[in-house]
Design a protein around this motif. Structure first.
Motif, PDB file in Angstrom:
ATOM      1  N   VAL A  42      -9.111   3.407 -12.401  1.00  0.00           N
ATOM      2  CA  VAL A  42      -8.584   2.296 -11.606  1.00  0.00           C
ATOM      3  C   VAL A  42      -9.395   2.061 -10.322  1.00  0.00           C
ATOM      4  N   PRO A  43      -9.749   3.080  -9.537  1.00  0.00           N
ATOM      5  CA  PRO A  43     -10.534   2.797  -8.322  1.00  0.00           C
ATOM      6  C   PRO A  43     -11.908   2.190  -8.621  1.00  0.00           C
ATOM      7  N   TYR A  44     -12.558   2.647  -9.681  1.00  0.00           N
ATOM      8  CA  TYR A  44     -13.880   2.116 -10.023  1.00  0.00           C
ATOM      9  C   TYR A  44     -13.799   0.662 -10.479  1.00  0.00           C
ATOM     10  N   VAL A  45     -12.807   0.356 -11.263  1.00  0.00           N
ATOM     11  CA  VAL A  45     -12.632  -1.022 -11.728  1.00  0.00           C
ATOM     12  C   VAL A  45     -12.290  -1.942 -10.565  1.00  0.00           C
ATOM     13  N   THR A  46     -11.442  -1.478  -9.672  1.00  0.00           N
ATOM     14  CA  THR A  46     -11.079  -2.285  -8.504  1.00  0.00           C
ATOM     15  C   THR A  46     -12.297  -2.558  -7.634  1.00  0.00           C
ATOM     16  N   LEU A  47     -13.110  -1.546  -7.415  1.00  0.00           N
ATOM     17  CA  LEU A  47     -14.327  -1.733  -6.629  1.00  0.00           C
ATOM     18  C   LEU A  47     -15.279  -2.705  -7.309  1.00  0.00           C
ATOM     19  N   THR A  79       0.830  -1.204   0.000  1.00  0.00           N
ATOM     20  CA  THR A  79       0.000   0.000   0.000  1.00  0.00           C
ATOM     21  C   THR A  79       0.867   1.258   0.000  1.00  0.00           C
ATOM     22  N   VAL A 106     -14.491  -5.128  -9.409  1.00  0.00           N
ATOM     23  CA  VAL A 106     -13.911  -6.472  -9.380  1.00  0.00           C
ATOM     24  C   VAL A 106     -14.092  -7.112  -8.000  1.00  0.00           C
ATOM     25  N   MET A 107     -14.048  -6.329  -6.955  1.00  0.00           N
ATOM     26  CA  MET A 107     -14.239  -6.883  -5.612  1.00  0.00           C
ATOM     27  C   MET A 107     -15.716  -7.098  -5.294  1.00  0.00           C
TER      28      MET A 107
END
Length: 101
Positions: free
Chosen positions: A42-47, A15, A49-50
């Motif tokens: 990137v933050p939207y895609v990561t959210l 991190t 995907v989770m």
């Protein structure tokens, strides 16, 4: 118990590197439109995907989770209201798991 501290230390290091490397490597503003849009999403895609697997696994049946996902997307698209979307997803899961599964 000792492995837990190693895991926490590794997560802290990853991190920290992710947040500190761009500050140290890039001294000027990024002008490349592709890289700027990539970093923006990137933050939207990561959210997403989770969240997506959690939606399918949160219910007793993956079919009811998928139906709730589809209904939630449609209701959110039409009404643009998070509360209506959440209530409709809960109702779909309730109905499907009570009467069908």
């Amino acid at each position: 118990m000792n492995n837990m501290y190693v895991y926490i230390l590794i997560m802290w290091g990853v991190t920290y590197l992710i947040r500190s490397l761009p500050l140290t490597l890039f001294k000027k503003q990024i002008d490349n439109e592709f890289i700027r849009s990539f970093l923006y999403y990137v933050p939207y895609v990561t959210l997403a995907v989770m969240t997506f697997p959690a939606i399918l696994d949160a219910t007793r049946s993956p079919i009811s989770g998928a139906a709730a996902l589809i209904v939630g997307i449609i209701v959110a698209w039409i009404s643009e209201d998070l509360f209506k979307s959440a209530v409709s997803c809960c109702l779909i899961v309730l109905v499907l798991e009570t009467f069908l599964f």
